[in-house]
Design a protein around this motif. Structure first.
Motif, PDB file in Angstrom:
ATOM      1  N   THR A  62       0.822  -1.218   0.000  1.00  0.00           N
ATOM      2  CA  THR A  62       0.000   0.000   0.000  1.00  0.00           C
ATOM      3  C   THR A  62       0.856   1.268   0.000  1.00  0.00           C
ATOM      4  O   THR A  62       0.342   2.375   0.167  1.00  0.00           O
ATOM      5  N   TYR A  63       2.155   1.111  -0.212  1.00  0.00           N
ATOM      6  CA  TYR A  63       3.101   2.227  -0.217  1.00  0.00           C
ATOM      7  C   TYR A  63       2.692   3.322  -1.211  1.00  0.00           C
ATOM      8  O   TYR A  63       2.735   4.508  -0.883  1.00  0.00           O
ATOM      9  N   GLU A  64       2.292   2.941  -2.421  1.00  0.00           N
ATOM     10  CA  GLU A  64       1.927   3.936  -3.444  1.00  0.00           C
ATOM     11  C   GLU A  64       0.679   4.715  -3.035  1.00  0.00           C
ATOM     12  O   GLU A  64       0.576   5.912  -3.317  1.00  0.00           O
ATOM     13  N   TYR A  65      -0.275   4.054  -2.388  1.00  0.00           N
ATOM     14  CA  TYR A  65      -1.457   4.764  -1.880  1.00  0.00           C
ATOM     15  C   TYR A  65      -1.052   5.797  -0.835  1.00  0.00           C
ATOM     16  O   TYR A  65      -1.562   6.914  -0.812  1.00  0.00           O
ATOM     17  N   ALA A  66      -0.142   5.415   0.043  1.00  0.00           N
ATOM     18  CA  ALA A  66       0.293   6.322   1.102  1.00  0.00           C
ATOM     19  C   ALA A  66       0.995   7.540   0.512  1.00  0.00           C
ATOM     20  O   ALA A  66       0.751   8.676   0.947  1.00  0.00           O
TER      21      ALA A  66
END
Length: 177
Positions: A62-66
């Motif tokens: 979920t890094y890209e969402y963050a």
């Protein structure tokens, strides 16, 4: 100011859960919150200046969402307490060395919307010792970096009934402890 992104005379006003990558009901996606920058603008117009939690973490899948959330929040002038579960897990366990925590904080601090790490909402008493160690590591690293305007979100109101707080069913759950 004690809080990054807030003026010294500005009141801290937060919302618990910010825009998410998607919202669903009955198996259907009804809104893409991280595709629409106006979601953050609406929160700012409503008077919020901090967001405390979301469905993603600044690590893993979920890094890209963050990153997207921090970018959109920055545009709207809203701050985030962002989880980073590769360095501090939801149960409070510190999973990283000081060097790894430092690297994560340096990366996140580049976003003007990063106000600190999300530690946990309503931890159980069994997590208190882990949370204390976690906070000690975090404070040591952030102070070494000079990031004294970073905070954490850690709501210590535990998810228990009043009889547990008074020590009737869980002896660890007293006001003194």
């Amino acid at each position: 100011s004690m809080f990054r992104g807030l003026a010294a005379d500005e009141m801290f006003i937060s919302g618990y859960i910010g825009p998410r990558p998607s919202y669903s009901r009955d198996g259907e996606v009804i809104w893409e919150g991280l595709e629409d920058a106006t979601a953050f603008q609406y929160l700012k117009e409503a008077g919020l200046n901090y967001i405390e939690d979301n469905d993603f973490t600044f690590s893993g899948n979920t890094y890209e969402y963050a990153k997207k959330a921090l970018e959109l929040a920055e545009e709207a002038g809203i701050m985030y307490f962002m989880p980073a579960y590769d360095v501090i897990r939801m149960d409070g366990e510190v999973l990283a060395s000081d060097a790894e925590i430092k690297a994560k904080l340096e990366e996140m601090y580049q976003y003007d919307s990063f106000g600190g790490l999300y530690f946990r909402d309503e931890p159980y008493s069994s997590m208190f010792t882990k949370k204390k160690k976690c906070l000690e590591s975090y404070n040591r690293v952030k102070n070494e970096l000079g990031y004294t305007d970073l905070n954490v979100f850690l709501n210590l109101f535990p998810p228990v009934g009043a009889n547990q707080l008074s020590g009737n069913t869980d002896k660890d759950m007293t006001w003194e402890n």
